[in-house]
Design a protein around this motif. Structure first.
Motif, PDB file in Angstrom:
ATOM      1  N   LEU A 224       0.845  -1.197   0.000  1.00  0.00           N
ATOM      2  CA  LEU A 224       0.000   0.000   0.000  1.00  0.00           C
ATOM      3  C   LEU A 224       0.880   1.247   0.000  1.00  0.00           C
ATOM      4  CD1 LEU A 224      -2.828   1.295   0.244  1.00  0.00           C
ATOM      5  CD2 LEU A 224      -2.581   1.183   2.722  1.00  0.00           C
ATOM      6  N   ARG A 225       1.898   1.225   0.843  1.00  0.00           N
ATOM      7  CA  ARG A 225       2.803   2.367   0.929  1.00  0.00           C
ATOM      8  C   ARG A 225       3.480   2.594  -0.424  1.00  0.00           C
ATOM      9  NH1 ARG A 225       7.871   3.911   2.093  1.00  0.00           N
ATOM     10  NH2 ARG A 225       7.947   5.959   3.083  1.00  0.00           N
ATOM     11  N   LYS A 226       3.946   1.500  -1.000  1.00  0.00           N
ATOM     12  CA  LYS A 226       4.648   1.593  -2.281  1.00  0.00           C
ATOM     13  C   LYS A 226       3.761   2.196  -3.361  1.00  0.00           C
ATOM     14  CE  LYS A 226       7.485  -1.537  -4.752  1.00  0.00           C
ATOM     15  NZ  LYS A 226       7.840  -2.956  -4.923  1.00  0.00           N
ATOM     16  N   LEU A 227       2.501   1.764  -3.391  1.00  0.00           N
ATOM     17  CA  LEU A 227       1.580   2.264  -4.418  1.00  0.00           C
ATOM     18  C   LEU A 227       1.293   3.743  -4.202  1.00  0.00           C
ATOM     19  CD1 LEU A 227      -0.883  -0.750  -4.761  1.00  0.00           C
ATOM     20  CD2 LEU A 227       0.693   0.109  -6.508  1.00  0.00           C
ATOM     21  N   ILE A 228       1.102   4.131  -2.944  1.00  0.00           N
ATOM     22  CA  ILE A 228       0.811   5.546  -2.681  1.00  0.00           C
ATOM     23  C   ILE A 228       2.005   6.413  -3.091  1.00  0.00           C
ATOM     24  CG2 ILE A 228       0.381   7.235  -0.835  1.00  0.00           C
ATOM     25  CD1 ILE A 228      -1.476   5.124   0.395  1.00  0.00           C
ATOM     26  N   MET A 229       3.210   5.900  -2.850  1.00  0.00           N
ATOM     27  CA  MET A 229       4.404   6.655  -3.256  1.00  0.00           C
ATOM     28  C   MET A 229       4.463   6.829  -4.772  1.00  0.00           C
ATOM     29  SD  MET A 229       5.872   7.595  -0.535  1.00  0.00           S
ATOM     30  CE  MET A 229       5.288   7.295   1.127  1.00  0.00           C
ATOM     31  N   LYS A 230       3.796   5.931  -5.505  1.00  0.00           N
ATOM     32  CA  LYS A 230       3.833   5.993  -6.975  1.00  0.00           C
ATOM     33  C   LYS A 230       2.821   6.971  -7.581  1.00  0.00           C
ATOM     34  CE  LYS A 230       3.689   2.019  -9.313  1.00  0.00           C
ATOM     35  NZ  LYS A 230       3.765   0.549  -9.520  1.00  0.00           N
ATOM     36  N   ILE A 231       1.896   7.475  -6.768  1.00  0.00           N
ATOM     37  CA  ILE A 231       0.851   8.347  -7.321  1.00  0.00           C
ATOM     38  C   ILE A 231       1.489   9.590  -7.947  1.00  0.00           C
ATOM     39  CG2 ILE A 231      -1.108   9.828  -6.709  1.00  0.00           C
ATOM     40  CD1 ILE A 231      -1.863   7.754  -4.586  1.00  0.00           C
ATOM     41  N   LYS A 232       1.001   9.905  -9.139  1.00  0.00           N
ATOM     42  CA  LYS A 232       1.588  11.002  -9.898  1.00  0.00           C
ATOM     43  C   LYS A 232       1.292  12.356  -9.249  1.00  0.00           C
ATOM     44  CE  LYS A 232       1.280  12.515 -14.474  1.00  0.00           C
ATOM     45  NZ  LYS A 232       0.472  12.474 -15.683  1.00  0.00           N
ATOM     46  N   THR A 233       2.311  13.192  -9.140  1.00  0.00           N
ATOM     47  CA  THR A 233       2.109  14.559  -8.643  1.00  0.00           C
ATOM     48  C   THR A 233       2.814  15.504  -9.617  1.00  0.00           C
ATOM     49  OG1 THR A 233       4.122  14.344  -7.321  1.00  0.00           O
ATOM     50  CG2 THR A 233       2.035  13.948  -6.185  1.00  0.00           C
ATOM     51  N   ASN A 234       2.730  16.806  -9.352  1.00  0.00           N
ATOM     52  CA  ASN A 234       3.476  17.742 -10.207  1.00  0.00           C
ATOM     53  C   ASN A 234       4.846  18.021  -9.593  1.00  0.00           C
ATOM     54  OD1 ASN A 234       3.025  19.545  -8.140  1.00  0.00           O
ATOM     55  ND2 ASN A 234       1.173  20.372  -9.101  1.00  0.00           N
ATOM     56  N   LEU A 235       5.541  18.992 -10.167  1.00  0.00           N
ATOM     57  CA  LEU A 235       6.937  19.185  -9.752  1.00  0.00           C
ATOM     58  C   LEU A 235       7.132  20.257  -8.680  1.00  0.00           C
ATOM     59  CD1 LEU A 235       8.520  18.843 -13.305  1.00  0.00           C
ATOM     60  CD2 LEU A 235       8.526  17.165 -11.450  1.00  0.00           C
ATOM     61  N   LEU A 236       6.029  20.723  -8.098  1.00  0.00           N
ATOM     62  CA  LEU A 236       6.169  21.790  -7.094  1.00  0.00           C
ATOM     63  C   LEU A 236       6.968  21.303  -5.880  1.00  0.00           C
ATOM     64  CD1 LEU A 236       2.577  23.332  -7.194  1.00  0.00           C
ATOM     65  CD2 LEU A 236       4.709  24.264  -8.185  1.00  0.00           C
ATOM     66  N   GLU A 237       7.828  22.187  -5.392  1.00  0.00           N
ATOM     67  CA  GLU A 237       8.706  21.851  -4.265  1.00  0.00           C
ATOM     68  C   GLU A 237       7.975  22.073  -2.937  1.00  0.00           C
ATOM     69  OE1 GLU A 237      11.869  20.844  -4.421  1.00  0.00           O
ATOM     70  OE2 GLU A 237      12.021  20.976  -6.608  1.00  0.00           O
ATOM     71  N   PRO A 238       8.463  21.447  -1.862  1.00  0.00           N
ATOM     72  CA  PRO A 238       7.915  21.751  -0.537  1.00  0.00           C
ATOM     73  C   PRO A 238       8.014  23.256  -0.290  1.00  0.00           C
ATOM     74  CG  PRO A 238       9.439  19.893  -0.406  1.00  0.00           C
ATOM     75  CD  PRO A 238       9.536  20.429  -1.798  1.00  0.00           C
ATOM     76  N   GLY A 239       7.000  23.808   0.341  1.00  0.00           N
ATOM     77  CA  GLY A 239       7.002  25.245   0.597  1.00  0.00           C
ATOM     78  C   GLY A 239       6.232  26.015  -0.459  1.00  0.00           C
ATOM     79  N   GLU A 240       6.098  25.474  -1.648  1.00  0.00           N
ATOM     80  CA  GLU A 240       5.303  26.159  -2.679  1.00  0.00           C
ATOM     81  C   GLU A 240       3.830  25.807  -2.495  1.00  0.00           C
ATOM     82  OE1 GLU A 240       6.965  26.503  -6.801  1.00  0.00           O
ATOM     83  OE2 GLU A 240       8.198  24.826  -6.122  1.00  0.00           O
ATOM     84  N   PRO A 241       2.941  26.800  -2.534  1.00  0.00           N
ATOM     85  CA  PRO A 241       1.500  26.534  -2.373  1.00  0.00           C
ATOM     86  C   PRO A 241       1.012  25.554  -3.450  1.00  0.00           C
ATOM     87  CG  PRO A 241       1.930  28.893  -2.402  1.00  0.00           C
ATOM     88  CD  PRO A 241       3.228  28.219  -2.742  1.00  0.00           C
ATOM     89  N   LYS A 242       0.102  24.681  -3.064  1.00  0.00           N
ATOM     90  CA  LYS A 242      -0.379  23.669  -4.011  1.00  0.00           C
ATOM     91  C   LYS A 242      -1.895  23.709  -4.137  1.00  0.00           C
ATOM     92  CE  LYS A 242       3.673  20.929  -3.323  1.00  0.00           C
ATOM     93  NZ  LYS A 242       4.308  21.929  -2.422  1.00  0.00           N
ATOM     94  N   ASP A 243      -2.339  23.256  -5.302  1.00  0.00           N
ATOM     95  CA  ASP A 243      -3.763  23.263  -5.608  1.00  0.00           C
ATOM     96  C   ASP A 243      -4.363  21.918  -5.222  1.00  0.00           C
ATOM     97  OD1 ASP A 243      -6.178  23.979  -6.579  1.00  0.00           O
ATOM     98  OD2 ASP A 243      -5.451  24.545  -8.592  1.00  0.00           O
ATOM     99  N   THR A 244      -5.510  21.947  -4.527  1.00  0.00           N
ATOM    100  CA  THR A 244      -6.155  20.678  -4.177  1.00  0.00           C
ATOM    101  C   THR A 244      -6.939  20.121  -5.375  1.00  0.00           C
ATOM    102  OG1 THR A 244      -8.066  21.890  -3.365  1.00  0.00           O
ATOM    103  CG2 THR A 244      -6.424  21.223  -1.724  1.00  0.00           C
ATOM    104  N   LYS A 245      -7.213  21.010  -6.323  1.00  0.00           N
ATOM    105  CA  LYS A 245      -8.020  20.588  -7.480  1.00  0.00           C
ATOM    106  C   LYS A 245      -7.203  19.646  -8.365  1.00  0.00           C
ATOM    107  CE  LYS A 245     -10.735  22.735 -11.036  1.00  0.00           C
ATOM    108  NZ  LYS A 245      -9.752  22.744 -12.112  1.00  0.00           N
ATOM    109  N   ASP A 246      -7.868  18.584  -8.823  1.00  0.00           N
ATOM    110  CA  ASP A 246      -7.224  17.582  -9.685  1.00  0.00           C
ATOM    111  C   ASP A 246      -5.995  16.947  -9.044  1.00  0.00           C
ATOM    112  OD1 ASP A 246      -9.068  18.041 -11.703  1.00  0.00           O
ATOM    113  OD2 ASP A 246      -7.895  19.710 -12.524  1.00  0.00           O
ATOM    114  N   CYS A 247      -5.963  16.948  -7.729  1.00  0.00           N
ATOM    115  CA  CYS A 247      -4.845  16.302  -7.052  1.00  0.00           C
ATOM    116  C   CYS A 247      -5.310  14.954  -6.517  1.00  0.00           C
ATOM    117  CB  CYS A 247      -4.357  17.187  -5.898  1.00  0.00           C
ATOM    118  SG  CYS A 247      -3.132  16.347  -4.884  1.00  0.00           S
ATOM    119  N   THR A 248      -4.747  13.893  -7.076  1.00  0.00           N
ATOM    120  CA  THR A 248      -5.183  12.538  -6.708  1.00  0.00           C
ATOM    121  C   THR A 248      -4.996  12.271  -5.216  1.00  0.00           C
ATOM    122  OG1 THR A 248      -4.572  11.803  -8.913  1.00  0.00           O
ATOM    123  CG2 THR A 248      -4.881  10.090  -7.268  1.00  0.00           C
TER     124      THR A 248
END
Ligand code: TRP
Length: 339
Positions: A224-248
């Motif tokens: 389960l952990r491995k699969l969650i780590m595989k979920i696609k995200t964008n390239l925003l770095e920690p500290g940059e505000p992120k959009d909840t929309k269309d975020c798996t």
């Protein structure tokens, strides 16, 4: 009909593959909730005859039947309330299918999306044979589904969008029968899971066994952990505000968390939570949520005899309704004793 009258809710699960998070959120969880209502009778079944349509491996169909049944039971389906059975244990379904075939226009079946898509794909292919690989089972799929629904006179049929047309066809078939013979069938209505209940998968497309992008509900913790780590995200770095929309990741969290937890998470997105941290947290959250049911699931899968008995008891209850009802259907069409 008065709104106070008792409703019958029925749905089936094709026994191909292993239930995933999307199935849980979109179908299983609401079905189990509905089974606890006092104003409805619920019928849930494993559509193993439907599973034959794509010509699956026999062992895989058997395995999937066990996994689907164990999943529903582990998640707390109360089989004293809901009638829970395997389609193939209720032979009256196939009997009704034949009778319904006699009032089903071929032209209606020609319009079924799944069949049309298969034909279109063939026509676009090199051989140009429109019938290539198309079985009668694929063609008649909606008639079997109509039999599933009409045998128990279901009022409401919760299904995904892709199945809506099939429920509408069941309605047309019921109308035709009622008109030609006797008013025996309730006209069913599809109840479409709303979009908020559709989860995205690992690649961001809808979570589906056919896209191979799903997270099985009861995989072992590590996986389960491995699969969650595989979920696609964008390239925003920690500290940059992120959009909840269309975020798996957000979507999956939202499907399990309480409203106030979701609000807190929104704030953290705005504050720039890092994807790695979020994934770890989502894993821990899901794992905590699922681990008890997962243990029960593993216990059930290791005891197929028990699952089999539960399903046979369900089939007995289903047949308590189906056997006298099919007798009326047979009588209506003239399949009667001779004296
Ligand atoms: N065809 C449905 C699916 O693939 C499963 C199914 C079979 C079903 N018979 C049914 C759903 C009757 C509702 C009612 O999802």
């Amino acid at each position: 009909m008065s709104t106070m009258s008792r409703q019958t809710i029925l749905t089936g699960v094709t026994t191909t593959g292993t239930p995933h998070l999307g199935n849980y959120v979109g179908a299983i969880r609401p079905a189990i909730a509905a089974s606890r209502r006092d104003d409805a009778d619920t019928f849930y079944f494993l559509a193993d005859y439907h599973a034959l349509v794509k010509g699956h491996d026999p062992d895989a169909i058997q395995r999937s039947s066990l996994e689907v049944a164990a999943t529903w039971l582990a998640l707390g389906l109360d089989t004293d309330r809901a009638v829970f059975y395997r389609q193939s244990d209720v032979p009256e379904i196939c009997e009704l299918m034949w009778i319904l075939s006699a009032v089903t226009a071929k032209g209606l079946m020609n319009r079924a999306h799944a069949y049309k898509a298969a034909v279109a794909q063939n026509e676009a292919s090199e051989s140009r044979d429109p019938d290539k690989g198309i079985t009668m089972a694929l063609f008649s799929y909606p008639v079997l589904m109509a039999a599933d629904i009409l045998l128990f006179n279901a009022h409401r049929v919760p299904v995904g969008k892709d199945q809506k047309q099939h429920v509408e066809m069941a309605r047309v078939i019921a109308q035709r029968f009622n008109h030609n013979f006797a008013e025996l069938f309730v006209l069913p209505e599809a109840e479409i899971n709303d979009n908020t209940a559709v989860l995205s998968g690992l690649d961001g497309r809808k979570m589906s066994k056919s896209y191979n992008n799903s997270i099985p509900l009861f995989v072992p913790e590590k996986k389960l952990r491995k699969l969650i780590m595989k979920i696609k995200t964008n390239l925003l770095e920690p500290g940059e505000p992120k959009d909840t929309k269309d975020c798996t990741l957000f979507e999956i969290y939202q499907a399990f968390a309480t409203e106030s937890e979701v609000e807190t998470m929104r704030t953290r997105f705005a504050e720039g939570i890092g994807w790695g941290d979020l994934k770890q947290e989502l894993f821990e959250y899901l794992n905590a949520h699922l681990c008890e049911a997962r243990e029960e699931y593993e216990r059930l899968v290791a005891d197929p005899g028990h699952v089999q008995r539960v399903l046979l008891e369900g089939a007995e209850r289903a047949r308590g309704i189906a056997v006298p009802f099919i007798a009326r259907v047979r009588d209506a069409v003239g399949i009667r004793p001779l004296d």
